[in-house]
Design a protein around this motif. Sequence first.
Motif, short mmCIF file in Angstrom:
data_model
loop_
_atom_site.label_atom_id
_atom_site.label_comp_id
_atom_site.label_asym_id
_atom_site.label_seq_id
_atom_site.Cartn_x
_atom_site.Cartn_y
_atom_site.Cartn_z
N SER A 64 44.41 36.77 39.82
CA SER A 64 43.41 37.64 39.50
C SER A 64 43.68 39.00 39.87
N GLY A 65 43.21 40.00 39.04
CA GLY A 65 43.32 41.38 39.36
C GLY A 65 42.62 42.32 38.46
N TYR A 66 43.07 43.49 38.53
CA TYR A 66 42.13 44.58 37.67
C TYR A 66 43.60 45.45 37.02
N SER A 67 43.20 45.84 35.73
CA SER A 67 44.27 46.67 34.92
C SER A 67 43.38 47.66 34.00
N ASN B 190 44.32 51.22 43.28
CA ASN B 190 43.94 50.33 44.39
C ASN B 190 42.15 50.11 44.08
N TYR C 48 36.83 45.17 44.22
CA TYR C 48 35.93 44.47 43.31
C TYR C 48 34.57 45.20 43.05
N GLU D 191 38.76 43.19 34.31
CA GLU D 191 39.16 41.98 35.25
C GLU D 191 40.38 41.13 34.29
N TYR E 199 46.47 45.61 39.76
CA TYR E 199 46.29 45.57 40.98
C TYR E 199 45.65 43.99 41.55
N GLU E 200 45.93 43.57 42.26
CA GLU E 200 45.72 42.08 42.73
C GLU E 200 44.37 42.31 43.37
N ALA E 201 43.38 41.45 42.84
CA ALA E 201 41.99 41.16 43.58
C ALA E 201 42.19 40.83 44.86
N GLN F 276 41.20 34.91 44.28
CA GLN F 276 42.54 34.06 43.89
C GLN F 276 42.07 32.69 43.91
#
Length: 178
Positions: free
Chosen positions: A30-33, A39, A42, A54, A137-139, A144
Amino acid sequence: MTEKATFAGGCFWCMVKPFDQFDGIESVVSGYSGGHIENPTYEQVKTGTTGHLEVVQITFHPDVFTYDQLLGIFWQQIDPTNNDGQFQDRGTQYRPAIFVHNEKQRELAEKSKQQLDASGRFQKPVITEILDAAPFYEAEDYHQDFYKKNAEHYKKDRAISGRDEFLEAAWEKSEVTN
């Protein structure tokens, strides 16, 4: 050799499990793009002001599980006719999108989108965006594998979201992977 696939389909909690159950899938993170700050957290992304979506980023072995198969699962998780969010999650950070990592993925994504639109399955046009892959960017850790770590919360959230009812109406129950 592995490849990456990145999909936005509303709340990333509901997008992990459908992909996280097949041979050939190495990880679903899970992450953001797609946004304009580095960076993001949430707390920042959920405001809808960072431009990020998300997403889930999938590392897969294409000789075992193909990108076409991933696309098939993706389409069965979303409302591809709605860019204002997904189900109970509203806002640009929850809109559906396919982030492509190369031209082959773009071709396959465009073809699958056209086929879905032409199928007549939906009353409105399929408007899900196909975008160039952007920094991922990893959440935070607590996001996770949420469906595993917080199974009851996940089930309750999913149940009230309206996602399953929509998917079951749009796809035959046997087709939906959730």
